[in-house]
Design a protein around this motif. Structure first.
Motif, mmCIF file in Angstrom:
data_model
loop_
_atom_site.group_PDB
_atom_site.id
_atom_site.type_symbol
_atom_site.label_atom_id
_atom_site.label_comp_id
_atom_site.label_asym_id
_atom_site.label_seq_id
_atom_site.Cartn_x
_atom_site.Cartn_y
_atom_site.Cartn_z
ATOM 1 N N ASN A 124 0.832 -1.203 0.000
ATOM 2 C CA ASN A 124 0.000 0.000 0.000
ATOM 3 C C ASN A 124 0.865 1.251 0.000
ATOM 4 N N PHE A 125 1.834 1.285 -0.886
ATOM 5 C CA PHE A 125 2.779 2.395 -0.921
ATOM 6 C C PHE A 125 2.090 3.721 -1.218
ATOM 7 N N GLU A 126 0.946 3.686 -1.919
ATOM 8 C CA GLU A 126 0.246 4.935 -2.206
ATOM 9 C C GLU A 126 -0.285 5.581 -0.926
ATOM 10 N N THR A 127 -0.680 4.776 0.046
ATOM 11 C CA THR A 127 -1.114 5.327 1.331
ATOM 12 C C THR A 127 0.069 5.919 2.078
ATOM 13 N N LEU A 128 1.207 5.246 2.009
ATOM 14 C CA LEU A 128 2.432 5.749 2.631
ATOM 15 C C LEU A 128 2.781 7.129 2.070
ATOM 16 N N HIS A 129 2.717 7.275 0.763
ATOM 17 C CA HIS A 129 3.007 8.561 0.124
ATOM 18 C C HIS A 129 1.925 9.600 0.434
ATOM 19 N N ALA A 130 0.667 9.162 0.566
ATOM 20 C CA ALA A 130 -0.412 10.087 0.887
ATOM 21 C C ALA A 130 -0.221 10.670 2.288
ATOM 22 N N VAL A 131 0.187 9.831 3.246
ATOM 23 C CA VAL A 131 0.441 10.318 4.606
ATOM 24 C C VAL A 131 1.573 11.332 4.579
ATOM 25 N N LEU A 132 2.644 10.994 3.875
ATOM 26 C CA LEU A 132 3.774 11.915 3.774
ATOM 27 C C LEU A 132 3.355 13.215 3.088
ATOM 28 N N GLY A 133 2.508 13.109 2.064
ATOM 29 C CA GLY A 133 2.018 14.289 1.364
ATOM 30 C C GLY A 133 1.142 15.185 2.224
ATOM 31 N N GLU A 134 0.413 14.584 3.158
ATOM 32 C CA GLU A 134 -0.402 15.375 4.092
ATOM 33 C C GLU A 134 0.475 16.111 5.101
ATOM 34 N N MET A 135 1.629 15.540 5.412
ATOM 35 C CA MET A 135 2.492 16.107 6.446
ATOM 36 C C MET A 135 3.472 17.145 5.912
ATOM 37 N N MET A 136 3.961 16.950 4.696
ATOM 38 C CA MET A 136 4.942 17.902 4.160
ATOM 39 C C MET A 136 4.789 18.067 2.660
ATOM 40 N N VAL A 137 5.134 19.265 2.214
ATOM 41 C CA VAL A 137 5.072 19.613 0.801
ATOM 42 C C VAL A 137 6.416 20.220 0.419
ATOM 43 N N GLY A 138 7.084 19.627 -0.540
ATOM 44 C CA GLY A 138 8.355 20.160 -1.012
ATOM 45 C C GLY A 138 9.428 20.229 0.046
ATOM 46 N N GLY A 139 9.358 19.374 1.045
ATOM 47 C CA GLY A 139 10.360 19.359 2.102
ATOM 48 C C GLY A 139 10.050 20.285 3.264
ATOM 49 N N VAL A 140 8.892 20.941 3.226
ATOM 50 C CA VAL A 140 8.475 21.834 4.302
ATOM 51 C C VAL A 140 7.301 21.195 5.032
ATOM 52 N N VAL A 141 7.389 21.136 6.345
ATOM 53 C CA VAL A 141 6.332 20.530 7.148
ATOM 54 C C VAL A 141 5.124 21.452 7.144
ATOM 55 N N VAL A 142 3.954 20.890 6.781
ATOM 56 C CA VAL A 142 2.730 21.694 6.738
ATOM 57 C C VAL A 142 1.698 21.236 7.761
ATOM 58 N N GLU A 143 1.802 20.006 8.247
ATOM 59 C CA GLU A 143 0.829 19.509 9.215
ATOM 60 C C GLU A 143 1.469 18.480 10.132
ATOM 61 N N THR A 144 1.290 18.664 11.430
ATOM 62 C CA THR A 144 1.794 17.694 12.395
ATOM 63 C C THR A 144 0.689 17.148 13.290
ATOM 64 N N GLY A 145 -0.530 17.600 13.081
ATOM 65 C CA GLY A 145 -1.654 17.105 13.864
ATOM 66 C C GLY A 145 -2.053 15.722 13.397
ATOM 67 N N LEU A 146 -1.939 14.743 14.269
ATOM 68 C CA LEU A 146 -2.201 13.351 13.917
ATOM 69 C C LEU A 146 -3.610 13.168 13.362
ATOM 70 N N ASP A 147 -4.605 13.718 14.025
ATOM 71 C CA ASP A 147 -5.992 13.552 13.571
ATOM 72 C C ASP A 147 -6.214 14.171 12.198
ATOM 73 N N LYS A 148 -5.636 15.340 11.954
ATOM 74 C CA LYS A 148 -5.807 16.004 10.658
ATOM 75 C C LYS A 148 -5.128 15.228 9.539
ATOM 76 N N VAL A 149 -3.970 14.660 9.822
ATOM 77 C CA VAL A 149 -3.257 13.874 8.817
ATOM 78 C C VAL A 149 -4.081 12.643 8.444
ATOM 79 N N VAL A 150 -4.574 11.936 9.448
ATOM 80 C CA VAL A 150 -5.357 10.720 9.205
ATOM 81 C C VAL A 150 -6.652 11.056 8.458
ATOM 82 N N GLU A 151 -7.333 12.117 8.878
ATOM 83 C CA GLU A 151 -8.563 12.531 8.195
ATOM 84 C C GLU A 151 -8.292 12.891 6.741
ATOM 85 N N GLY A 152 -7.194 13.599 6.484
ATOM 86 C CA GLY A 152 -6.856 13.985 5.118
ATOM 87 C C GLY A 152 -6.604 12.791 4.216
#
Length: 179
Positions: A124-152
């Protein structure tokens, strides 16, 4: 800035390689090998930060201080069960914040997969990348809230549905056992 996020298993096989800076493929392969060798050889009692290997460490011939700050210089990692989660960053990033980011990343995966294991990451590598995509964009952290990442990630519909195997040991079970 985070220059790369890597996940290896205990045998050195990459399970995730996400580079946010441009590198030649040959340099990436050498870097993967060197980083895993350095991290896996460290005792469990050692701290989870180390300087970047000479392959990518900034050279002293650079004159601009902004170039020095943007150059990768630090490796931060955590070892959970059978996987190493590694982040390569600039000197401007806090190593403790990166450890926390790794923790949120692993906990988000654990919530999405219900006791995540290495096979979940492989199939399920696409989910792995989706989680990473929710947390950071272009190497910059945009979200660290666990609930928001999971919901996204759930909103994107990228979580694979599978039966829960109750006898399986997940990654975060090692967290509470002092790993």
């Amino acid at each position: 800035m985070i220059n790369a996020v890597l996940v290896f298993n205990n045998n050195g096989q990459p399970r995730l390689t996400k580079f946010y800076t441009q590198l030649d493929t040959a340099v990436q392969q050498r870097l993967l090998s060197e980083i895993f060798t350095l991290v896996s050889a460290r005792p469990s009692s050692a701290c989870n930060f180390l300087p970047l290997p000479p392959l990518l460490a900034p050279s002293t011939s650079r004159s601009s201080s902004t170039e020095q700050n943007d150059a990768p210089s630090l490796v931060t990692y955590r070892h959970y069960a059978t996987l190493y989660f590694i982040m390569i960053s600039t000197s401007t990033e806090s190593p403790l914040a990166l450890l926390d980011l790794i923790q949120v990343f692993v906990e988000a995966l654990d919530r999405l997969f219900e006791n995540v294991c290495e096979l979940d990451l492989i199939f399920n590598f696409e989910t792995l990348h989706a989680v990473l995509g929710e947390m950071m964009v272009g190497g910059v952290v945009v979200e660290t809230g666990l609930d928001k990442v999971v919901e996204g990630v759930r909103a994107q519909g990228r979580v694979a549905k599978r039966p829960v195997n109750e006898g399986r040991m997940g990654l975060t079970q090692g967290i509470w056992a002092g790993r």
